[in-house]
Design a protein around this motif. Structure first.
Motif, PDB file in Angstrom:
ATOM      1  N   THR A  20       0.885  -1.166   0.000  1.00 25.04           N
ATOM      2  CA  THR A  20       0.000   0.000   0.000  1.00 25.04           C
ATOM      3  C   THR A  20       0.919   1.211   0.000  1.00 25.04           C
ATOM      4  O   THR A  20       2.000   1.168   0.578  1.00 25.04           O
ATOM      5  N   VAL A  21       0.510   2.268  -0.653  1.00 27.73           N
ATOM      6  CA  VAL A  21       1.327   3.484  -0.689  1.00 27.73           C
ATOM      7  C   VAL A  21       0.700   4.513   0.265  1.00 27.73           C
ATOM      8  O   VAL A  21      -0.479   4.405   0.602  1.00 27.73           O
ATOM      9  N   PRO A  22       1.462   5.518   0.707  1.00 32.91           N
ATOM     10  CA  PRO A  22       0.920   6.518   1.638  1.00 32.91           C
ATOM     11  C   PRO A  22      -0.237   7.312   1.034  1.00 32.91           C
ATOM     12  O   PRO A  22      -0.439   7.319  -0.178  1.00 32.91           O
ATOM     13  N   GLY A  23      -0.938   8.019   1.921  1.00 33.76           N
ATOM     14  CA  GLY A  23      -2.121   8.777   1.521  1.00 33.76           C
ATOM     15  C   GLY A  23      -1.805   9.885   0.515  1.00 33.76           C
ATOM     16  O   GLY A  23      -0.672  10.358   0.416  1.00 33.76           O
ATOM     17  N   ASP A  24      -2.845  10.295  -0.185  1.00 33.84           N
ATOM     18  CA  ASP A  24      -2.705  11.281  -1.266  1.00 33.84           C
ATOM     19  C   ASP A  24      -2.315  12.664  -0.713  1.00 33.84           C
ATOM     20  O   ASP A  24      -2.950  13.187   0.212  1.00 33.84           O
ATOM     21  N   LYS A  25      -1.304  13.240  -1.340  1.00 30.80           N
ATOM     22  CA  LYS A  25      -0.777  14.530  -0.861  1.00 30.80           C
ATOM     23  C   LYS A  25      -1.801  15.650  -1.071  1.00 30.80           C
ATOM     24  O   LYS A  25      -2.073  16.421  -0.157  1.00 30.80           O
ATOM     25  N   ASN A  46      -5.518   8.026   7.249  1.00 32.89           N
ATOM     26  CA  ASN A  46      -4.530   7.765   6.180  1.00 32.89           C
ATOM     27  C   ASN A  46      -3.933   9.062   5.649  1.00 32.89           C
ATOM     28  O   ASN A  46      -3.622   9.185   4.464  1.00 32.89           O
ATOM     29  N   PHE A  47      -3.743  10.022   6.549  1.00 32.02           N
ATOM     30  CA  PHE A  47      -3.134  11.317   6.207  1.00 32.02           C
ATOM     31  C   PHE A  47      -1.672  11.090   5.809  1.00 32.02           C
ATOM     32  O   PHE A  47      -0.971  10.275   6.403  1.00 32.02           O
ATOM     33  N   LEU A  48      -1.220  11.812   4.805  1.00 30.34           N
ATOM     34  CA  LEU A  48       0.184  11.709   4.380  1.00 30.34           C
ATOM     35  C   LEU A  48       1.077  12.538   5.320  1.00 30.34           C
ATOM     36  O   LEU A  48       0.978  13.770   5.339  1.00 30.34           O
ATOM     37  N   MET A  49       1.936  11.839   6.056  1.00 30.38           N
ATOM     38  CA  MET A  49       2.828  12.557   6.996  1.00 30.38           C
ATOM     39  C   MET A  49       4.092  13.031   6.271  1.00 30.38           C
ATOM     40  O   MET A  49       5.191  12.961   6.816  1.00 30.38           O
ATOM     41  N   GLY A  50       3.971  13.479   5.039  1.00 26.57           N
ATOM     42  CA  GLY A  50       5.116  14.000   4.286  1.00 26.57           C
ATOM     43  C   GLY A  50       5.386  15.450   4.676  1.00 26.57           C
ATOM     44  O   GLY A  50       4.506  16.134   5.217  1.00 26.57           O
ATOM     45  N   ALA A  51       6.596  15.909   4.367  1.00 26.06           N
ATOM     46  CA  ALA A  51       7.008  17.245   4.811  1.00 26.06           C
ATOM     47  C   ALA A  51       6.067  18.338   4.306  1.00 26.06           C
ATOM     48  O   ALA A  51       5.774  19.295   5.031  1.00 26.06           O
ATOM     49  N   GLY A 263      -4.875   6.120  -1.140  1.00 23.04           N
ATOM     50  CA  GLY A 263      -3.448   6.087  -1.454  1.00 23.04           C
ATOM     51  C   GLY A 263      -3.155   7.010  -2.630  1.00 23.04           C
ATOM     52  O   GLY A 263      -4.001   7.222  -3.507  1.00 23.04           O
ATOM     53  N   ASP A 264      -1.953   7.556  -2.646  1.00 23.75           N
ATOM     54  CA  ASP A 264      -1.596   8.577  -3.638  1.00 23.75           C
ATOM     55  C   ASP A 264      -1.169   7.920  -4.952  1.00 23.75           C
ATOM     56  O   ASP A 264      -0.151   7.211  -5.002  1.00 23.75           O
ATOM     57  N   ILE A 265      -1.922   8.190  -6.018  1.00 21.37           N
ATOM     58  CA  ILE A 265      -1.570   7.592  -7.317  1.00 21.37           C
ATOM     59  C   ILE A 265      -0.198   8.100  -7.777  1.00 21.37           C
ATOM     60  O   ILE A 265       0.529   7.390  -8.482  1.00 21.37           O
ATOM     61  N   SER A 266       0.178   9.304  -7.336  1.00 26.24           N
ATOM     62  CA  SER A 266       1.493   9.830  -7.729  1.00 26.24           C
ATOM     63  C   SER A 266       2.605   9.009  -7.071  1.00 26.24           C
ATOM     64  O   SER A 266       3.682   8.844  -7.651  1.00 26.24           O
ATOM     65  N   SER A 267       2.372   8.498  -5.862  1.00 19.76           N
ATOM     66  CA  SER A 267       3.350   7.627  -5.205  1.00 19.76           C
ATOM     67  C   SER A 267       3.275   6.207  -5.780  1.00 19.76           C
ATOM     68  O   SER A 267       4.309   5.534  -5.942  1.00 19.76           O
ATOM     69  N   ALA A 268       2.050   5.759  -6.075  1.00 24.83           N
ATOM     70  CA  ALA A 268       1.888   4.423  -6.671  1.00 24.83           C
ATOM     71  C   ALA A 268       2.613   4.345  -8.012  1.00 24.83           C
ATOM     72  O   ALA A 268       3.107   3.283  -8.410  1.00 24.83           O
ATOM     73  N   VAL A 443      12.863  12.751  -0.957  1.00 29.80           N
ATOM     74  CA  VAL A 443      11.628  11.956  -1.122  1.00 29.80           C
ATOM     75  C   VAL A 443      10.660  12.165   0.036  1.00 29.80           C
ATOM     76  O   VAL A 443       9.451  11.954  -0.108  1.00 29.80           O
ATOM     77  N   ASP A 444      11.188  12.605   1.205  1.00 31.30           N
ATOM     78  CA  ASP A 444      10.327  12.811   2.383  1.00 31.30           C
ATOM     79  C   ASP A 444       9.245  13.869   2.152  1.00 31.30           C
ATOM     80  O   ASP A 444       8.275  13.947   2.899  1.00 31.30           O
ATOM     81  N   ILE A 445       9.425  14.682   1.131  1.00 25.95           N
ATOM     82  CA  ILE A 445       8.411  15.689   0.799  1.00 25.95           C
ATOM     83  C   ILE A 445       7.054  15.032   0.556  1.00 25.95           C
ATOM     84  O   ILE A 445       6.026  15.498   1.043  1.00 25.95           O
ATOM     85  N   SER A 446       7.045  13.931  -0.195  1.00 26.65           N
ATOM     86  CA  SER A 446       5.754  13.318  -0.520  1.00 26.65           C
ATOM     87  C   SER A 446       5.677  11.841  -0.169  1.00 26.65           C
ATOM     88  O   SER A 446       4.589  11.269  -0.208  1.00 26.65           O
TER      89      SER A 446
END
Ligand code: S3P
Length: 455
Positions: A20-25, A46-51, A263-268, A443-446
């Protein structure tokens, strides 16, 4: 900044199993923003904990909103202040260390000084909200953010009556915003940009008559979908020529919602590409958002010959999602252009890498927006592809990739751009020999933990 380089070796074996990929930014940002200006408690799962999304949380906390973060559980609870309840600071606000921002001494007492980090979405969307407040604010981000174009929001917000200016007079942040009465406008943008559209629609909540934004092609519509859920009067029309208009009525109040972020399609996209490229792979990527305004990468992969099956399609909060079964495939070149571009704007670096491994020529056009992302992605993608031995020509609005010849590992730079780091980590999996990505931690940004997934 310390050079956090990463070594990527060829995959050596198929990619199989489930992830599974992280939540959508985009959806995570909006859930915090809209929750902050709504009445009541918004619970986000499922919040994205990205920067970038943490920058949004930090900004709204500074505006007096109480936000609880349970990072390990991916949960965020926003105790909304209501549409007119954001607060400027009392007295002189300590600016902290704003990158490239004006000195603290130059900031008027009562100004909300906000650090938007690397995040274009935070900067542009929050500007629309701040334009409607009764206190002044000053927005600034990191060095990269402070070179990105802001005239695209300054112009329409000014036409609405906002007093917003670029502190250094260069059309970029730092941005100073002063209180003013907003009026509705009918605005036509040259670029299909969800950040511009959303900024105007958010300001429209505070205007004295309705506001509409027409864009040349429909950009991601998470703002329209989510604001409707929060009770705003939003409508959208797409014409036969592809132009899209979103309209919003002035609003008294928004009401808190529970949001489940897909899940974020951009991360998928990185794992879709990896599975398509690595021989023998069959990978199930679970719970990916497939909103049609975001899913252009799936269409492009399929038109290149990619074997992707959508399973378990469902809807949550107006946002469709599905599990994606991706199998290794032989790919061929395609043309990526027109109204498709906004639906995969963040995935174009990954698409260009796929094109390098595909037989034949891929043309990417109508994508001049790539030049004003976290890096100039026409320049950074073509530089890295060339370093790996690919025959690629940059153009004014895209690139031409002549694929099919084997690529070799190389030392590459991320140019501090998360999507460049991840796209070329995937290139390194499929190339011959070792690839080193310099400044790889961006990569931690997203996508915090990207390399763990990768390993
Ligand atoms: C985003 C919109 C896109 C995208 C960005 C996130 C959003 O930018 O590139 O990563 O959340 O609205 P533009 O709308 O400027 O194209």
């Amino acid at each position: 900044m310390r050079d956090s380089s990463r070594l990527i070796r060829p995959a050596g074996r198929p990619l199989t199993g489930e992830i599974t990929v992280p939540g959508d930014k985009s959806i995570s940002h909006r859930a915090v923003m809209f929750g902050s200006i709504a009445r009541g408690t918004t619970r986000i799962r499922n919040f994205l904990m990205g920067a970038d999304c943490l920058s949004t949380i930090a900004c709204f906390r500074r505006l007096g909103v109480e936000i609880d973060v349970e990072a390990a559980a991916g949960q965020v609870t926003v105790h909304g202040n209501g549409l007119r309840g954001l607060q400027g600071p009392k007295g002189l606000q300590g600016a902290g260390s704003l990158h490239g921002g004006p000195q603290r001494a130059g900031v008027l007492p009562g100004t909300a000084v906000l650090d938007t980090g690397n995040s274009g979405t935070t900067t542009r969307l929050i500007s629309g909200i701040l334009a409607g407040q009764d206190f002044p604010s000053l927005l600034s981000g990191d060095t990269s953010l402070n070179t990105r174009p802001m005239k695209r929001i300054m112009d329409p917000l000014s036409r609405m009556g906002a007093r917003i200016h670029s502190v250094n007079g260069n059309g970029c942040a730092p941005l100073a915003i002063e209180p003013g009465q907003l009026h509705g406008i009918q605005y036509t943008t040259k670029v299909a940009s969800a950040q511009v559209k959303s900024s105007i629609l958010l300001a429209g909540l505070y205007a004295d008559s309705s506001t509409s934004v027409t864009e040349p092609a429909l950009s991601r519509n998470h703002t329209e979908l989510m604001l409707k859920g929060f009770g705003a009067d939003v409508s959208s029309i797409i014409k036969e020529d592809g132009t899209a208009t979103a309209s919003i009525a002035p609003c008294r109040e928004l009401y808190a919602q529970d949001i489940i972020v897909p899940g974020d399609i951009s991360s998928a996209a990185y794992f879709i590409a990896a599975a398509l490229l690595v021989s023998g792979s069959s990978l199930l990527i679970k719970n990916v958002g497939i909103n049609p305004t975001r899913a252009g990468f799936l269409s492009v992969c399929r038109s290149m010959g990619g074997d992707i099956t959508l399973l378990n399609e469902r809807q949550a909060g107006g946002e469709p999602s599905a599990d994606l079964l991706v199998r290794h495939s032989s790919l061929h070149g395609v043309t990526i252009e027109g109204g498709l571009i906004p639906t995969l704007i963040d995935e174009l670096p990954m698409a260009a890498v796929l094109a390098a491994f595909a037989e034949g020529t891929t043309v990417i056009r109508d994508a001049a927006e790539l030049k004003v992302k976290e890096s100039d992605r026409i320049a950074t993608v073509t530089a890295n592809l060339r370093a790996m031995g690919c025959d690629v020509t940059p153009t004014d609005d895209g690139m031409v990739v002549r694929g099919g010849s084997p690529l070799h590992g190389a030392v590459l730079d991320s140019y501090m751009d998360h999507r460049i780091a991840m796209s070329f980590a995937v290139a390194g999996l499929a190339a011959g020999g070792e690839t080193r990505i310099r400044h790889a931690n961006c990569v931690d940004i997203s996508f915090p933990g990207f390399y763990n997934y990768f390993n």
